[in-house]
Write a protein that holds these residues in place. Structure first.
Motif, mmCIF file in Angstrom:
data_model
loop_
_atom_site.group_PDB
_atom_site.id
_atom_site.type_symbol
_atom_site.label_atom_id
_atom_site.label_comp_id
_atom_site.label_asym_id
_atom_site.label_seq_id
_atom_site.Cartn_x
_atom_site.Cartn_y
_atom_site.Cartn_z
ATOM 1 N N ASP A 255 -21.416 33.518 62.248
ATOM 2 C CA ASP A 255 -20.391 33.942 63.192
ATOM 3 C C ASP A 255 -19.937 32.836 64.148
ATOM 4 O O ASP A 255 -19.180 33.098 65.090
ATOM 5 C CB ASP A 255 -20.900 35.138 64.015
ATOM 6 N N LEU A 256 -20.403 31.617 63.916
ATOM 7 C CA LEU A 256 -19.988 30.500 64.751
ATOM 8 C C LEU A 256 -19.178 29.515 63.911
ATOM 9 O O LEU A 256 -19.137 29.607 62.697
ATOM 10 C CB LEU A 256 -21.203 29.795 65.361
ATOM 11 N N VAL A 291 -25.328 33.191 70.758
ATOM 12 C CA VAL A 291 -25.957 34.013 69.714
ATOM 13 C C VAL A 291 -26.453 35.358 70.229
ATOM 14 O O VAL A 291 -27.050 36.121 69.474
ATOM 15 C CB VAL A 291 -27.133 33.255 69.058
ATOM 16 N N ARG A 292 -26.224 35.651 71.507
ATOM 17 C CA ARG A 292 -26.707 36.909 72.069
ATOM 18 C C ARG A 292 -26.162 38.088 71.284
ATOM 19 O O ARG A 292 -24.967 38.194 71.029
ATOM 20 C CB ARG A 292 -26.308 37.023 73.538
ATOM 21 N N ILE A 299 -34.666 33.444 65.706
ATOM 22 C CA ILE A 299 -34.801 32.479 64.613
ATOM 23 C C ILE A 299 -33.717 31.404 64.716
ATOM 24 O O ILE A 299 -33.979 30.205 64.522
ATOM 25 C CB ILE A 299 -34.721 33.193 63.244
ATOM 26 N N ILE A 300 -32.495 31.828 65.035
ATOM 27 C CA ILE A 300 -31.395 30.869 65.170
ATOM 28 C C ILE A 300 -31.688 29.891 66.300
ATOM 29 O O ILE A 300 -31.481 28.675 66.162
ATOM 30 C CB ILE A 300 -30.063 31.603 65.423
ATOM 31 N N MET A 301 -32.185 30.401 67.420
ATOM 32 C CA MET A 301 -32.490 29.526 68.554
ATOM 33 C C MET A 301 -33.580 28.522 68.202
ATOM 34 O O MET A 301 -33.549 27.368 68.639
ATOM 35 C CB MET A 301 -32.889 30.354 69.767
ATOM 36 N N LYS A 302 -34.557 28.933 67.394
ATOM 37 C CA LYS A 302 -35.609 28.003 66.965
ATOM 38 C C LYS A 302 -35.012 26.889 66.110
ATOM 39 O O LYS A 302 -35.406 25.724 66.211
ATOM 40 C CB LYS A 302 -36.692 28.756 66.183
ATOM 41 N N LYS A 303 -34.060 27.252 65.264
ATOM 42 C CA LYS A 303 -33.414 26.240 64.417
ATOM 43 C C LYS A 303 -32.589 25.280 65.266
ATOM 44 O O LYS A 303 -32.582 24.063 65.007
ATOM 45 C CB LYS A 303 -32.528 26.919 63.374
ATOM 46 N N ILE A 322 -35.414 31.051 55.786
ATOM 47 C CA ILE A 322 -34.477 31.986 56.371
ATOM 48 C C ILE A 322 -33.037 31.608 55.988
ATOM 49 O O ILE A 322 -32.667 30.456 56.059
ATOM 50 C CB ILE A 322 -34.623 32.003 57.910
ATOM 51 N N GLN A 323 -32.284 32.627 55.597
ATOM 52 C CA GLN A 323 -30.882 32.399 55.267
ATOM 53 C C GLN A 323 -30.044 32.581 56.528
ATOM 54 O O GLN A 323 -30.254 33.506 57.298
ATOM 55 C CB GLN A 323 -30.416 33.387 54.192
ATOM 56 N N ASP A 324 -29.094 31.681 56.755
ATOM 57 C CA ASP A 324 -28.221 31.795 57.925
ATOM 58 C C ASP A 324 -27.194 32.879 57.706
ATOM 59 O O ASP A 324 -26.680 33.027 56.601
ATOM 60 C CB ASP A 324 -27.508 30.459 58.192
#
Length: 324
Positions: A255-256, A291-292, A299-303, A322-324
Motif C-alpha cells: 500500500d506504499l 503503516v498504522r 513485521i513491516i516495521m522490523k523490515k 514473510i511476503q510483503d
C-alpha cells in the motif's frame, strides 16, 4: 504536466534550470510535488532568487526576491486576498483610539499591489506557497481561479470581489485614495506562483480538478538532489546507503509507493545526531504513521529497521519468509 525524471539523479541546479525553462515558456503557476524531505521549498526559494525582481518588505527584508506563505487548514480568503480586519483608529492628535473593522489586503493581494505599483514590467516576481494543499483552495482563491488562467492576467481581466464596495485601508489604518484595484482585482502578468506539496498528505484531496489544471506539476524524487548531503562529510556515503536501503524496503510494501520515500533533508539532521537517534526520534515515528492499521504492521516495521540498520534477517527467525 508531470516532469518525468526517472533514472536520473537531478541536482538542485538541474531542477532549477528545468523549472526556469517552463517559466520562460509561459508557465505562470507551478507546483513541486514529491516525498517529504526532498527540498522542494529550498528549490522554490533558489529559483525566486535567480529570476525574481526585488521588492522592499518592511516585514521581512530577507524576502526581497520573493514572498512566502505556508497554507494550513485555517487559512482562508480573508488571509490571502482581502477581508475585514481590526485596525486602531487614532484621534486628531495621533493618540490611540478605538478598534474598528476595515477592509485590508491579504498577503497575496498586497504582493500583487506592490508588483503592479512598484515592480518592473520586464521582470518576474515570485510568490511561494508552501504546503499549498493543506488549505481549502477553492475557499482561499475564490474568484481568483479565473485570474489564474495565463490569458486572464492583467488589468484587462479584473474580477469583482465580495468586498468591492468597501474602501481599502493600508497597514497604518489610512484609506487608499488611489486604489489601483478599485473596480476589480487582477493578478499582474509578471507574477509567478510556485507551490509545494506532498502527495501523501491526507489533505491532498482538497486540490480539486479545477485547480489542478491551472498548475503545472513537477515531481521531485527522494533519490535525487543528494548533493544536499555534502555537508555531512564522511557521513554522506553511509547516509545515502541507508536511505536507499530504507526506500527500497518502503517500495516493497503493497500500500506504499515512492511518494512515501524518505528524502535527503531528513538525513541533514545527522549534523547533530547519530544514526540511531535519527531512526528513533524521526524516521521510526514517521514510518509507523505510514503503516498504522496494516495487519502486519510490526513485521513491516522490523523490515524497515533492518534495512536502515543494514541488519540481515537470520534464517529461521520467522520473518525471512514473510511476503510483503
Amino acid at each position: 504536466e508531470i516532469l518525468n525524471m526517472d533514472q536520473n539523479e537531478y541536482s538542485t541546479e538541474e531542477y532549477k534550470e528545468e523549472i526556469k525553462k517552463f517559466i520562460d515558456f509561459g508557465a505562470k503557476q507551478i507546483i513541486m510535488t514529491g516525498a517529504p524531505g526532498t527540498g522542494k521549498t529550498f528549490i522554490a526559494k533558489e529559483i525566486a532568487k535567480e529570476i525574481g525582481g526585488e521588492l522592499e518588505w518592511k516585514e521581512n527584508e530577507e524576502e526581497k526576491k520573493y514572498r512566502l506563505v505556508q497554507f494550513h487548514p485555517s487559512y482562508d480568503y480573508t488571509d490571502f486576498i482581502e477581508g475585514l480586519r481590526p485596525i486602531e483608529k487614532k484621534d486628531n492628535e495621533g493618540a490611540d483610539g478605538k478598534i474598528v473593522f476595515a477592509k485590508k489586503d491579504g498577503i497575496f493581494k498586497k504582493f500583487c499591489r506592490k508588483v503592479a505599483t512598484e515592480g518592473d514590467k520586464d521582470k518576474k516576481y515570485v510568490f511561494i506557497i508552501d504546503e499549498i494543499n493543506r488549505a481549502d483552495l477553492s475557499k482561499v482563491f475564490g474568484e481568483l481561479m479565473y485570474c489564474l488562467e495565463a490569458d486572464k492576467r492583467g488589468n484587462r481581466n479584473k474580477v469583482l470581489t465580495p468586498y468591492e464596495n468597501l474602501t481599502t485601508y493600508d497597514d497604518e489604518g489610512k484609506k487608499m485614495d488611489n486604489d489601483i484595484f478599485k473596480g476589480g482585482f487582477y493578478i499582474p502578468e509578471n507574477v509567478i506562483i510556485i507551490g509545494t506539496m506532498n502527495d501523501i498528505d491526507r489533505s491532498v484531496d482538497s486540490f480539486d480538478f479545477a485547480m489542478r489544471r491551472r498548475f503545472r506539476f513537477i515531481e521531485i524524487k527522494a533519490d535525487e538532489r543528494l548533493e544536499m548531503l555534502d555537508v555531512l562529510g564522511e557521513k554522506k556515503e553511509e547516509a545515502i546507503r541507508r536511505m536507499t536501503a530504507l526506500n527500497n524496503e518502503i517500495a516493497k510494501v503493497k500500500d506504499l509507493n515512492e511518494n512515501y520515500h524518505i528524502g535527503g533533508a531528513y538525513f541533514l539532521k545527522l549534523k547533530t545526531l547519530n544514526f540511531d537517534k535519527l531512526w528513533s526520534d524521526y524516521l521510526k515515528p514517521l514510518l509507523q504513521d505510514y503503516v498504522r492499521g496494516m495487519y502486519d504492521e510490526d513485521i513491516i516495521m522490523k523490515k524497515f529497521e533492518r534495512a536502515y540498520l543494514n541488519v540481515l534477517p537470520k534464517v529461521g527467525d520467522g520473518n525471512d519468509g514473510i511476503q510483503d
